[in-house]
Scaffold this motif. Structure first.
Motif, PDB file in Angstrom:
ATOM      1  N   HIS A 132      14.235 -14.411 -12.926  1.00 14.03           N
ATOM      2  CA  HIS A 132      13.263 -13.555 -13.626  1.00 14.03           C
ATOM      3  C   HIS A 132      13.615 -12.101 -13.356  1.00 14.03           C
ATOM      4  N   LEU A 182       3.863 -10.502 -20.875  1.00 11.98           N
ATOM      5  CA  LEU A 182       4.583 -11.747 -21.121  1.00 11.98           C
ATOM      6  C   LEU A 182       5.452 -12.112 -19.919  1.00 11.98           C
ATOM      7  N   GLN A 183       6.066 -11.107 -19.282  1.00 13.88           N
ATOM      8  CA  GLN A 183       6.920 -11.367 -18.116  1.00 13.88           C
ATOM      9  C   GLN A 183       6.102 -11.958 -16.969  1.00 13.88           C
ATOM     10  N   THR A 243       3.242 -13.618 -17.261  1.00  9.15           N
ATOM     11  CA  THR A 243       2.814 -14.959 -17.673  1.00  9.15           C
ATOM     12  C   THR A 243       3.929 -15.978 -17.443  1.00  9.15           C
ATOM     13  N   ARG A 244       5.146 -15.639 -17.818  1.00  2.60           N
ATOM     14  CA  ARG A 244       6.278 -16.555 -17.638  1.00  2.60           C
ATOM     15  C   ARG A 244       6.568 -16.800 -16.156  1.00  2.60           C
ATOM     16  N   LEU A 245       6.546 -15.736 -15.365  1.00  2.00           N
ATOM     17  CA  LEU A 245       6.804 -15.865 -13.927  1.00  2.00           C
ATOM     18  C   LEU A 245       5.757 -16.763 -13.275  1.00  2.00           C
ATOM     19  N   GLN A 246       4.494 -16.508 -13.568  1.00  2.00           N
ATOM     20  CA  GLN A 246       3.423 -17.288 -12.957  1.00  2.00           C
ATOM     21  C   GLN A 246       3.521 -18.758 -13.371  1.00  2.00           C
ATOM     22  N   LYS A 247       3.832 -19.016 -14.621  1.00  2.00           N
ATOM     23  CA  LYS A 247       3.951 -20.397 -15.121  1.00  2.00           C
ATOM     24  C   LYS A 247       5.075 -21.138 -14.389  1.00  2.00           C
ATOM     25  N   ASP A 248       6.234 -20.492 -14.233  1.00  2.00           N
ATOM     26  CA  ASP A 248       7.353 -21.133 -13.543  1.00  2.00           C
ATOM     27  C   ASP A 248       7.016 -21.422 -12.077  1.00  2.00           C
TER      28      ASP A 248
END
Length: 192
Positions: free
Chosen positions: A72, A102-103, A105-110
């Protein structure tokens, strides 16, 4: 006998932003009589709360976080607005919000998915990024939620921050500050 402690993964807050909120808190404490104001050194944006974990599981988290962080890129976040969780008249948590990213959101999801795969029982509610400022309303009157948008806040231009790391923290409830950084994982180390 070894006792387990609580762990969580979070975005650290830069010293300059912590200082702004510390100064702001001192101005607002009388107007907003919460029972507990968070120590400024404990400010962070939680990504995933892990709860208790044995040493071996914490090591597994560290291994996974190195991989996730490396994939990330660093990004910018901005703290924005004030809000609360709990009953309108007597909130349990008072927070500074985070602009949509968006960055993030993606980090937290992973991170969430990796921790689930490791067997952690995680919060099921939708992720709502924020920085906790205070806990448990203690006023003799109702919390003034209607005036949150008018409430004086630290200056906007100073609330943008570069997110370059995620941190694994350990909680020490009998200390102040109570969150101890255990490991730091740098974002974007797989630059190709």
């Amino acid at each position: 006998m070894m006792t387990n402690t609580h762990y969580f993964l979070a975005i650290p807050i830069p010293t300059s932003v912590k200082q702004l909120y510390l100064e702001w808190r001192e101005l607002m404490k009388e107007q907003l009589p919460f029972k507990t104001w968070v120590h400024h050194e404990d400010y962070h944006i939680t990504l995933v709360f892990l709860g208790e974990a044995p040493f071996t599981k914490v090591q597994d988290v560290k291994t996974e976080m190195k991989k996730i962080a490396a994939n990330h890129p660093a990004f910018t976040l901005k703290l924005s607005g004030l809000g609360y969780f709990g009953r309108q008249e007597s909130p349990r948590i008072f927070w500074a919000g985070v602009d949509v990213s968006l960055q993030l959101t993606r980090l937290q999801k992973d991170i969430y998915e990796a921790c689930e795969r490791l067997g952690f029982m995680l919060e099921k509610r939708a992720y709502h990024p924020h920085m906790t400022l205070a806990r448990r309303w203690g006023g003799e009157y109702e919390f003034p939620q209607g005036s949150l948008s008018d409430m004086m806040q630290p200056k906007d231009e100073h609330l943008e921050m570069k997110v370059e790391n995620i941190v694994l923290y350990q909680t020490h409830l009998n200390r102040s500050p109570k969150y101890q950084p255990l490991s730091i994982f740098s974002l974007g180390e797989n630059k190709g």
